[in-house]
Scaffold this motif. Structure first.
Motif, PDB file in Angstrom:
ATOM      1  N   GLU A 145      -0.904 -58.121  17.847  1.00  0.00           N
ATOM      2  CA  GLU A 145      -1.736 -58.254  19.044  1.00  0.00           C
ATOM      3  C   GLU A 145      -3.100 -58.844  18.701  1.00  0.00           C
ATOM      4  OE1 GLU A 145      -0.024 -54.646  21.877  1.00  0.00           O
ATOM      5  OE2 GLU A 145      -1.924 -54.363  20.806  1.00  0.00           O
ATOM      6  N   ALA A 146      -3.704 -58.374  17.626  1.00  0.00           N
ATOM      7  CA  ALA A 146      -5.017 -58.890  17.233  1.00  0.00           C
ATOM      8  C   ALA A 146      -4.939 -60.399  16.978  1.00  0.00           C
ATOM      9  CB  ALA A 146      -5.534 -58.158  16.002  1.00  0.00           C
ATOM     10  N   ALA A 147      -3.902 -60.830  16.273  1.00  0.00           N
ATOM     11  CA  ALA A 147      -3.736 -62.257  15.989  1.00  0.00           C
ATOM     12  C   ALA A 147      -3.483 -63.047  17.275  1.00  0.00           C
ATOM     13  CB  ALA A 147      -2.595 -62.467  14.998  1.00  0.00           C
ATOM     14  N   GLU A 148      -2.575 -62.549  18.122  1.00  0.00           N
ATOM     15  CA  GLU A 148      -2.238 -63.239  19.371  1.00  0.00           C
ATOM     16  C   GLU A 148      -3.436 -63.339  20.306  1.00  0.00           C
ATOM     17  OE1 GLU A 148       0.953 -60.894  20.933  1.00  0.00           O
ATOM     18  OE2 GLU A 148       2.405 -61.665  19.482  1.00  0.00           O
ATOM     19  N   GLN A 149      -4.275 -62.306  20.307  1.00  0.00           N
ATOM     20  CA  GLN A 149      -5.416 -62.246  21.225  1.00  0.00           C
ATOM     21  C   GLN A 149      -6.699 -62.784  20.580  1.00  0.00           C
ATOM     22  OE1 GLN A 149      -5.552 -58.146  22.604  1.00  0.00           O
ATOM     23  NE2 GLN A 149      -3.369 -58.190  23.092  1.00  0.00           N
ATOM     24  N   HIS A 150      -6.590 -63.292  19.360  1.00  0.00           N
ATOM     25  CA  HIS A 150      -7.728 -63.860  18.635  1.00  0.00           C
ATOM     26  C   HIS A 150      -8.871 -62.854  18.512  1.00  0.00           C
ATOM     27  CE1 HIS A 150      -5.570 -67.624  18.934  1.00  0.00           C
ATOM     28  NE2 HIS A 150      -5.499 -67.448  20.234  1.00  0.00           N
ATOM     29  N   LYS A 151      -8.501 -61.628  18.128  1.00  0.00           N
ATOM     30  CA  LYS A 151      -9.482 -60.559  17.957  1.00  0.00           C
ATOM     31  C   LYS A 151      -9.561 -60.168  16.491  1.00  0.00           C
ATOM     32  CE  LYS A 151      -8.699 -58.571  22.521  1.00  0.00           C
ATOM     33  NZ  LYS A 151      -8.277 -57.398  23.281  1.00  0.00           N
ATOM     34  N   LEU A 152     -10.715 -59.673  16.095  1.00  0.00           N
ATOM     35  CA  LEU A 152     -10.841 -59.112  14.759  1.00  0.00           C
ATOM     36  C   LEU A 152      -9.905 -57.919  14.653  1.00  0.00           C
ATOM     37  CD1 LEU A 152     -14.709 -59.079  14.289  1.00  0.00           C
ATOM     38  CD2 LEU A 152     -13.065 -60.582  13.140  1.00  0.00           C
ATOM     39  N   LEU A 153      -9.195 -57.819  13.549  1.00  0.00           N
ATOM     40  CA  LEU A 153      -8.258 -56.715  13.377  1.00  0.00           C
ATOM     41  C   LEU A 153      -8.978 -55.370  13.464  1.00  0.00           C
ATOM     42  CD1 LEU A 153      -5.357 -55.802  12.866  1.00  0.00           C
ATOM     43  CD2 LEU A 153      -5.778 -56.124  10.405  1.00  0.00           C
ATOM     44  N   SER A 154     -10.135 -55.255  12.845  1.00  0.00           N
ATOM     45  CA  SER A 154     -10.876 -53.990  12.882  1.00  0.00           C
ATOM     46  C   SER A 154     -11.296 -53.634  14.301  1.00  0.00           C
ATOM     47  CB  SER A 154     -12.097 -54.045  11.967  1.00  0.00           C
ATOM     48  OG  SER A 154     -12.988 -55.069  12.386  1.00  0.00           O
ATOM     49  N   ALA A 155     -11.655 -54.626  15.097  1.00  0.00           N
ATOM     50  CA  ALA A 155     -12.053 -54.373  16.486  1.00  0.00           C
ATOM     51  C   ALA A 155     -10.861 -53.878  17.306  1.00  0.00           C
ATOM     52  CB  ALA A 155     -12.640 -55.634  17.113  1.00  0.00           C
ATOM     53  N   HIS A 156      -9.690 -54.425  17.033  1.00  0.00           N
ATOM     54  CA  HIS A 156      -8.507 -54.006  17.788  1.00  0.00           C
ATOM     55  C   HIS A 156      -8.084 -52.591  17.387  1.00  0.00           C
ATOM     56  CE1 HIS A 156      -5.475 -54.810  20.702  1.00  0.00           C
ATOM     57  NE2 HIS A 156      -4.462 -54.804  19.856  1.00  0.00           N
ATOM     58  N   TRP A 157      -8.172 -52.271  16.089  1.00  0.00           N
ATOM     59  CA  TRP A 157      -7.895 -50.897  15.653  1.00  0.00           C
ATOM     60  C   TRP A 157      -8.868 -49.932  16.344  1.00  0.00           C
ATOM     61  CZ3 TRP A 157      -4.030 -48.587  13.252  1.00  0.00           C
ATOM     62  CH2 TRP A 157      -3.182 -49.327  12.430  1.00  0.00           C
ATOM     63  N   ALA A 158     -10.150 -50.291  16.367  1.00  0.00           N
ATOM     64  CA  ALA A 158     -11.154 -49.437  17.009  1.00  0.00           C
ATOM     65  C   ALA A 158     -10.810 -49.245  18.482  1.00  0.00           C
ATOM     66  CB  ALA A 158     -12.546 -50.047  16.851  1.00  0.00           C
ATOM     67  N   HIS A 159     -10.471 -50.351  19.158  1.00  0.00           N
ATOM     68  CA  HIS A 159     -10.159 -50.281  20.582  1.00  0.00           C
ATOM     69  C   HIS A 159      -8.966 -49.366  20.855  1.00  0.00           C
ATOM     70  CE1 HIS A 159      -8.593 -52.408  24.422  1.00  0.00           C
ATOM     71  NE2 HIS A 159      -9.248 -51.323  24.721  1.00  0.00           N
ATOM     72  N   LEU A 160      -7.891 -49.558  20.117  1.00  0.00           N
ATOM     73  CA  LEU A 160      -6.691 -48.764  20.384  1.00  0.00           C
ATOM     74  C   LEU A 160      -6.888 -47.291  20.036  1.00  0.00           C
ATOM     75  CD1 LEU A 160      -3.960 -51.304  19.331  1.00  0.00           C
ATOM     76  CD2 LEU A 160      -4.686 -50.671  21.636  1.00  0.00           C
ATOM     77  N   THR A 161      -7.684 -47.011  19.016  1.00  0.00           N
ATOM     78  CA  THR A 161      -7.970 -45.616  18.669  1.00  0.00           C
ATOM     79  C   THR A 161      -8.801 -44.959  19.770  1.00  0.00           C
ATOM     80  OG1 THR A 161      -7.890 -46.168  16.314  1.00  0.00           O
ATOM     81  CG2 THR A 161      -8.971 -44.101  16.924  1.00  0.00           C
ATOM     82  N   ILE A 162      -9.802 -45.659  20.261  1.00  0.00           N
ATOM     83  CA  ILE A 162     -10.631 -45.142  21.356  1.00  0.00           C
ATOM     84  C   ILE A 162      -9.805 -45.023  22.625  1.00  0.00           C
ATOM     85  CG2 ILE A 162     -12.575 -45.751  22.863  1.00  0.00           C
ATOM     86  CD1 ILE A 162     -13.900 -46.877  20.208  1.00  0.00           C
ATOM     87  N   HIS A 163      -9.000 -46.025  22.906  1.00  0.00           N
ATOM     88  CA  HIS A 163      -8.119 -46.003  24.089  1.00  0.00           C
ATOM     89  C   HIS A 163      -7.209 -44.773  24.052  1.00  0.00           C
ATOM     90  CE1 HIS A 163      -5.722 -47.932  27.321  1.00  0.00           C
ATOM     91  NE2 HIS A 163      -4.672 -47.416  26.694  1.00  0.00           N
TER      92      HIS A 163
END
Length: 159
Positions: free
Chosen positions: A95-113
């Protein structure tokens, strides 16, 4: 505020996973305005385990990025156990790659979510989704991450 976080990380397909310290920061940030103490267990899994759990508990026969299992105590039982998060490492990376997001930012987002789900927030209705997304955005941007529902080109994205 004290949050006790237990993280079970298996090296799934050689993909990188955040360290326990990162998970603690992200969960603590999500809990900041809600609970003074909580215990959360986080398990990092592969596609097979994610798909199995998603099928068993949500009736969806595919892997998913994060599953939240809030603790459901009988009335009158008050313990700091908030619940469990199960995060699928390969799905997060894709998802991070497909959405052009930093991997660390996506981990943070999903953990908070996922943590917000443990607190009882949901996104089934538009009003709930708007509230939850606003909370996630505020928490993440306060921590220095970009807004989670915008891709690198500024388009909105959704979980």
């Amino acid at each position: 505020m004290s949050a006790e976080i237990t993280v079970d990380i298996d090296n799934v397909d050689g993909l990188p996973a955040p360290c326990s310290k990162d998970f603690h920061r992200w969960v603590a940030a999500a809990l900041q305005e809600h609970r003074s103490d909580s215990e959360v267990s986080i398990r990092i899994v592969d596609r097979v385990e994610s798909q199995t759990l998603n099928c068993q508990y949500r009736g969806k026969n595919k892997p998913t990025n994060v599953l939240s299992f809030p603790t459901d105590f009988p009335a009158g039982v008050e313990l700091p156990l908030l619940g469990d998060l199960v995060i699928c490492q390969p799905v997060v990376a894709e998802e991070a790659a497909e959405q052009h997001k930093l991997l660390s930012a996506h981990w943070a987002h999903l953990t908070i979510h996922g943590t917000l789900h443990l607190l009882g927030y949901d996104h089934l209705e538009d009003a709930e989704a708007n509230l939850m997304e606003a909370m996630e955005t505020k928490i993440l941007t306060t921590m220095g991450y970009p807004p989670p529902y915008e891709t690198a080109n500024g388009d909105e994205d959704s979980l």
